[in-house]
Design a protein around this motif. Sequence first.
Motif, mmCIF file in Angstrom:
data_model
loop_
_atom_site.group_PDB
_atom_site.id
_atom_site.type_symbol
_atom_site.label_atom_id
_atom_site.label_comp_id
_atom_site.label_asym_id
_atom_site.label_seq_id
_atom_site.Cartn_x
_atom_site.Cartn_y
_atom_site.Cartn_z
ATOM 1 N N ALA A 118 0.873 -1.173 0.000
ATOM 2 C CA ALA A 118 0.000 0.000 0.000
ATOM 3 C C ALA A 118 0.909 1.221 0.000
ATOM 4 C CB ALA A 118 -0.893 0.002 1.230
ATOM 5 N N VAL A 119 0.586 2.171 -0.867
ATOM 6 C CA VAL A 119 1.491 3.301 -1.078
ATOM 7 C C VAL A 119 0.686 4.586 -1.295
ATOM 8 C CG1 VAL A 119 3.352 4.173 -2.557
ATOM 9 C CG2 VAL A 119 3.075 1.719 -2.239
ATOM 10 N N TRP A 120 1.238 5.694 -0.830
ATOM 11 C CA TRP A 120 0.644 6.991 -1.133
ATOM 12 C C TRP A 120 1.110 7.462 -2.497
ATOM 13 C CZ3 TRP A 120 -3.202 8.812 1.608
ATOM 14 C CH2 TRP A 120 -3.330 8.429 2.958
ATOM 15 N N ILE A 121 0.177 7.815 -3.351
ATOM 16 C CA ILE A 121 0.530 8.263 -4.702
ATOM 17 C C ILE A 121 -0.121 9.623 -4.959
ATOM 18 C CG2 ILE A 121 0.431 7.711 -7.161
ATOM 19 C CD1 ILE A 121 1.806 5.461 -5.905
ATOM 20 N N PRO A 122 0.669 10.572 -5.475
ATOM 21 C CA PRO A 122 0.119 11.903 -5.761
ATOM 22 C C PRO A 122 -1.034 11.818 -6.772
ATOM 23 C CG PRO A 122 2.514 11.920 -5.940
ATOM 24 C CD PRO A 122 2.112 10.493 -5.791
ATOM 25 N N VAL A 123 -2.077 12.543 -6.503
ATOM 26 C CA VAL A 123 -3.236 12.463 -7.399
ATOM 27 C C VAL A 123 -2.916 12.967 -8.799
ATOM 28 C CG1 VAL A 123 -4.941 12.647 -5.543
ATOM 29 C CG2 VAL A 123 -4.190 14.710 -6.737
ATOM 30 N N ASN A 124 -1.875 13.763 -8.905
ATOM 31 C CA ASN A 124 -1.518 14.258 -10.236
ATOM 32 C C ASN A 124 -0.632 13.294 -10.995
ATOM 33 O OD1 ASN A 124 -2.929 16.694 -10.152
ATOM 34 N ND2 ASN A 124 -1.363 17.566 -8.819
#
Lengths: 231, 231
Positions: A118-124
């Motif tokens: 699970a990873v945080w990914i920039p919405v852009n």
Amino acid sequence: MGTILPKFDSVFSIDCVIFGFDEGELKILLIERNEEPFKNWWALPGYIVEQDESIDHAAERILYELTGLRGIYMDQFYTFGDVNRHPQGRVITVAYYAMIRLSGSKELKPVSNYASKAVWIPVNDLPKLAFDHEKIFSKGFEKIRHKISYQPIAFELLPEKFTLTQLQHLYEVILNKKLDKRNFRKKMLNYGILKELDEKQKGVSYRAAKLYKFDKRKYTKLFQKEITFGK
Amino acid sequence: MGTILPKFDSVFSIDCVIFGFDEGELKILLIERNEEPFKNWWALPGYIVEQDESIDHAAERILYELTGLRGIYMDQFYTFGDVNRHPQGRVITVAYYAMIRLSGSKELKPVSNYASKAVWIPVNDLPKLAFDHEKIFSKGFEKIRHKISYQPIAFELLPEKFTLTQLQHLYEVILNKKLDKRNFRKKMLNYGILKELDEKQKGVSYRAAKLYKFDKRKYTKLFQKEITFGK
DNA sequence: ATATAATGTGTATTTTTTACACTAAGTAAT
DNA sequence: ATTACTTAGTGTAAAAAATACACATTATAT
């Protein structure tokens, strides 16, 4: 759960769009799927609702199992029920969103091996997503954009102490537009839900800004009441 | 469908909260149930989604079958998924709402005999409802109350031609508060989405009021765009 | 002619929103 | 210590929107 879904009549699932704000970027939480279909694809954290649990409860459980994040309160925002949204059968999914504070960077560690990470990914900078998850994400993003325009919910994304500039940047990222510094500050301070602290920002190589906190009591008082139309 | 639901793993249903405005009263469409459970109770028009139809499609079909109303466009507003909301098993229901024009009084005639009749009932005079339908209704009412505060959707409820006083009454009923006549008119006319007609009200025993129409083109232009936050 | 009932209208005040630019403060490099 | 750099922090005028408030007008019915 095996690689092939059991034959089923109808299945409910939950998908979560979890927003975080970090390093000036708005991010969402994605998992890498470890099961067919869409094995090795990026996807929103989502899974099937059990027979004997409410959907709200399921949302919390599923988010925990796939990401390791516990006790996150989420709101439902839309239910996706196209016939062919899942390649293996009829799955109607209820989408939830939450905005959370990334400070302290809670560790992301899937409990279930349905997700490999699970990873945080920039919405852009989102990759292609499994199923109709891009559509779900878009609707979730729309939802917070709309909501922030009538309720200052942004603080849920910020660390406990923050500067006005950080707050403004967050608004700018969500609304995707530049805001005027003086007007923004005037408006925010006028709400009366910010508490100015005796502290300043640290570790910056320029003039440090004052830190603020949200006053949750006043926030609740102000925004839990009915929306008005004047006389 | 028999008197006892088949044993099922999980079932989706749709429930509809259909608003109408008639004789100065806000009403919703209820059916009298002709099947167990809750046989002979009042309920929102609602039924089970088929395997091979999208939920949007199901909503339209179900409303038609239970009330005879055809081609009503509805928006989804919330999904209710408590474990015990249905006494016979797990049923998650997606709730839809619509606001419709009662002029010409389309006939209400259930096609399915799952409903023995369909009737408009004033929201201020609702009977006890089956299942958790009171909760669903409340949430739907909240939804339109909220929506009307940022989009002048009220015209969907009015006849094609209406007076400003009728429009104001409708707002007052939905918002549950008195509004100032001059301010209300100023605001509405300022939106620029009302077209003044060359006609007057007929059949009233006092000075007849001018009739207006909504200008759908301008409405769409004005309210389909993004909500703004200023600069 | 008169009574009745709702229509239709204006203004002053307050509040909110918008537009706009420079000085102050702290840090870093020399 | 001077200088350069970077962001913090601030005020005002104008425009727009929201609010409070009351009476003359018009059509109908009697």
